[in-house]
Motif scaffolding. Structure first.
Motif, PDB file in Angstrom:
ATOM      1  N   ALA A 184      23.064   7.908  35.385  1.00 40.29           N
ATOM      2  CA  ALA A 184      23.099   9.132  34.584  1.00 40.29           C
ATOM      3  C   ALA A 184      22.538   8.887  33.186  1.00 40.29           C
ATOM      4  CB  ALA A 184      24.525   9.662  34.501  1.00 40.29           C
ATOM      5  N   VAL A 187      18.866   8.922  33.535  1.00 36.54           N
ATOM      6  CA  VAL A 187      18.356  10.293  33.610  1.00 36.54           C
ATOM      7  C   VAL A 187      18.184  10.868  32.208  1.00 36.54           C
ATOM      8  CG1 VAL A 187      18.880  12.648  34.361  1.00 36.54           C
ATOM      9  CG2 VAL A 187      19.339  10.721  35.892  1.00 36.54           C
ATOM     10  N   ASP A 188      19.197  10.654  31.370  1.00 37.39           N
ATOM     11  CA  ASP A 188      19.147  11.166  29.998  1.00 37.39           C
ATOM     12  C   ASP A 188      18.022  10.499  29.221  1.00 37.39           C
ATOM     13  OD1 ASP A 188      20.163  12.680  27.764  1.00 37.39           O
ATOM     14  OD2 ASP A 188      21.104  10.843  27.045  1.00 37.39           O
ATOM     15  N   VAL A 195      16.260  14.785  39.241  1.00 35.82           N
ATOM     16  CA  VAL A 195      16.567  13.426  39.663  1.00 35.82           C
ATOM     17  C   VAL A 195      16.902  13.421  41.149  1.00 35.82           C
ATOM     18  CG1 VAL A 195      18.986  13.636  38.964  1.00 35.82           C
ATOM     19  CG2 VAL A 195      17.985  11.377  39.237  1.00 35.82           C
ATOM     20  N   LEU A 213      27.552  11.283  40.768  1.00 44.92           N
ATOM     21  CA  LEU A 213      26.308  11.295  39.997  1.00 44.92           C
ATOM     22  C   LEU A 213      26.139  12.619  39.264  1.00 44.92           C
ATOM     23  CD1 LEU A 213      23.598   9.999  39.185  1.00 44.92           C
ATOM     24  CD2 LEU A 213      22.619  11.023  41.260  1.00 44.92           C
ATOM     25  N   GLU A 214      26.414  13.719  39.926  1.00 48.20           N
ATOM     26  CA  GLU A 214      26.279  15.017  39.281  1.00 48.20           C
ATOM     27  C   GLU A 214      27.236  15.134  38.098  1.00 48.20           C
ATOM     28  OE1 GLU A 214      27.057  17.337  42.799  1.00 48.20           O
ATOM     29  OE2 GLU A 214      24.924  17.800  43.026  1.00 48.20           O
ATOM     30  N   GLU A 216      28.441  12.640  36.298  1.00 52.13           N
ATOM     31  CA  GLU A 216      28.011  11.733  35.241  1.00 52.13           C
ATOM     32  C   GLU A 216      26.793  12.278  34.498  1.00 52.13           C
ATOM     33  OE1 GLU A 216      29.546   9.142  34.178  1.00 52.13           O
ATOM     34  OE2 GLU A 216      30.877   8.491  35.799  1.00 52.13           O
ATOM     35  N   VAL A 217      25.854  12.873  35.221  1.00 51.50           N
ATOM     36  CA  VAL A 217      24.684  13.469  34.569  1.00 51.50           C
ATOM     37  C   VAL A 217      25.122  14.588  33.633  1.00 51.50           C
ATOM     38  CG1 VAL A 217      22.590  14.834  34.957  1.00 51.50           C
ATOM     39  CG2 VAL A 217      23.030  12.802  36.346  1.00 51.50           C
ATOM     40  N   THR A 220      26.501  13.402  30.280  1.00 56.72           N
ATOM     41  CA  THR A 220      25.556  12.940  29.255  1.00 56.72           C
ATOM     42  C   THR A 220      25.001  14.094  28.435  1.00 56.72           C
ATOM     43  OG1 THR A 220      23.544  13.125  30.618  1.00 56.72           O
ATOM     44  CG2 THR A 220      24.814  11.053  30.762  1.00 56.72           C
ATOM     45  N   SER A 222      22.710  16.018  29.720  1.00 54.43           N
ATOM     46  CA  SER A 222      21.405  16.296  30.317  1.00 54.43           C
ATOM     47  C   SER A 222      21.494  17.554  31.177  1.00 54.43           C
ATOM     48  CB  SER A 222      20.955  15.123  31.185  1.00 54.43           C
ATOM     49  OG  SER A 222      19.821  15.462  31.961  1.00 54.43           O
ATOM     50  N   VAL A 226      20.164  17.578  39.812  1.00 53.83           N
ATOM     51  CA  VAL A 226      20.326  16.507  40.785  1.00 53.83           C
ATOM     52  C   VAL A 226      20.076  17.070  42.178  1.00 53.83           C
ATOM     53  CG1 VAL A 226      21.883  14.795  41.768  1.00 53.83           C
ATOM     54  CG2 VAL A 226      21.993  15.317  39.311  1.00 53.83           C
TER      55      VAL A 226
END
Length: 244
Positions: A184, A187-188, A195, A213-214, A216-217, A220, A222, A226
């Motif tokens: 994540a 991604v940021d 992603v 993952l979603e 965590e993204v 951030t 962001s 996903v």
């Protein structure tokens, strides 16, 4: 650009009339295909020499094999690949309608054969429809396949500002690569719009809750989308889609 995930780190990439297959390994639970079911691509790109990334290379040696000089020499010696392009990190080569730039990955490497080969450094690729330059091209589109990697500052300092990927396929399975939390951050740092998770749920050590993952993204800040693909699923992108 069309991207098809065949499980693990295996991707088919279509750029214009050119087809590229990255890290052929169909012995994973996310694909229903055997190598014989897959049409030979124009190019095969190898990120490194571990068996779960080159395991089915022998089925595609009619294609042009792209990788480090060490990997392409192995492909020629061990698999009879007649047409190879040996390149190295920082370089860009024209592959039909695609421009392929090699970048480093933070990982290990090695090839298990009777003869001791060095696979060279592990890598990733940025695949674009135009040659990368310092002048931003609003019509250009690029896909980053990170290979097997941990989080690295080059994502923020080099890949994002200079290679400008719109979509990134990132390993998220932890244990051998980044897990969801560090992916994540990647991604940021990459500042991508989309992603695509890969390298997870193949073997017990890399089984994860992909929904993490979603989360965590989002944590951030962001706004990247996903896309959790099914095996052998294709997603198409163009500039208008990338800007959504």
């Amino acid at each position: 650009m069309e991207l098809t995930w065949h499980g693990h780190s295996t991707w088919h990439v279509a750029v214009g009339d050119t087809s590229l297959l990255i890290d052929p390994f169909f012995g994973n639970p996310h694909t229903s295909l055997d190598p014989a079911d897959v049409e030979t691509p124009d190019y095969v790109l190898l990120t490194h020499g571990h068996a779960d990334h080159v395991g089915d290379l022998g089925a595609f040696t009619d294609a042009t094999v792209v990788g480090t000089p060490e990997l392409t020499a192995w492909a020629a010696d061990e698999h009879g690949a007649d047409d190879t392009i040996g390149m190295n990190m920082g370089g860009t080569v024209e592959c039909g309608d695609a421009y392929v730039t090699m970048h480093r990955a933070d990982h290990t490497n090695g090839i298990n054969t009777d003869y001791e080969y060095s696979g060279g450094p592990p890598t990733g690729y940025v695949i674009g429809d135009t040659v990368p330059t310092q002048e931003t091209d609003e019509d250009a589109f690029a896909f980053y396949h990170a290979g097997d990697t941990g989080l690295m500052s080059e994502m923020r300092d080099v890949i994002a500002p200079f290679l400008e990927p719109d979509v990134a396929a990132l390993p998220v399975g932890d244990h051998f690569t980044m897990g969801p939390a560090q992916a994540a951050i990647a991604v940021d740092w990459l500042d991508v719009d989309h992603v695509l998770p890969m390298h997870y749920d193949t073997f017990p050590p890399i089984e994860i809750d992909i929904e993490q993952l979603e989360r965590e993204v989002a944590a951030t800040g962001s706004d990247a989308e996903v896309h959790v693909l099914d095996g052998d699923e294709t997603v198409g992108f163009d500039r208008s889609y990338a800007d959504e």
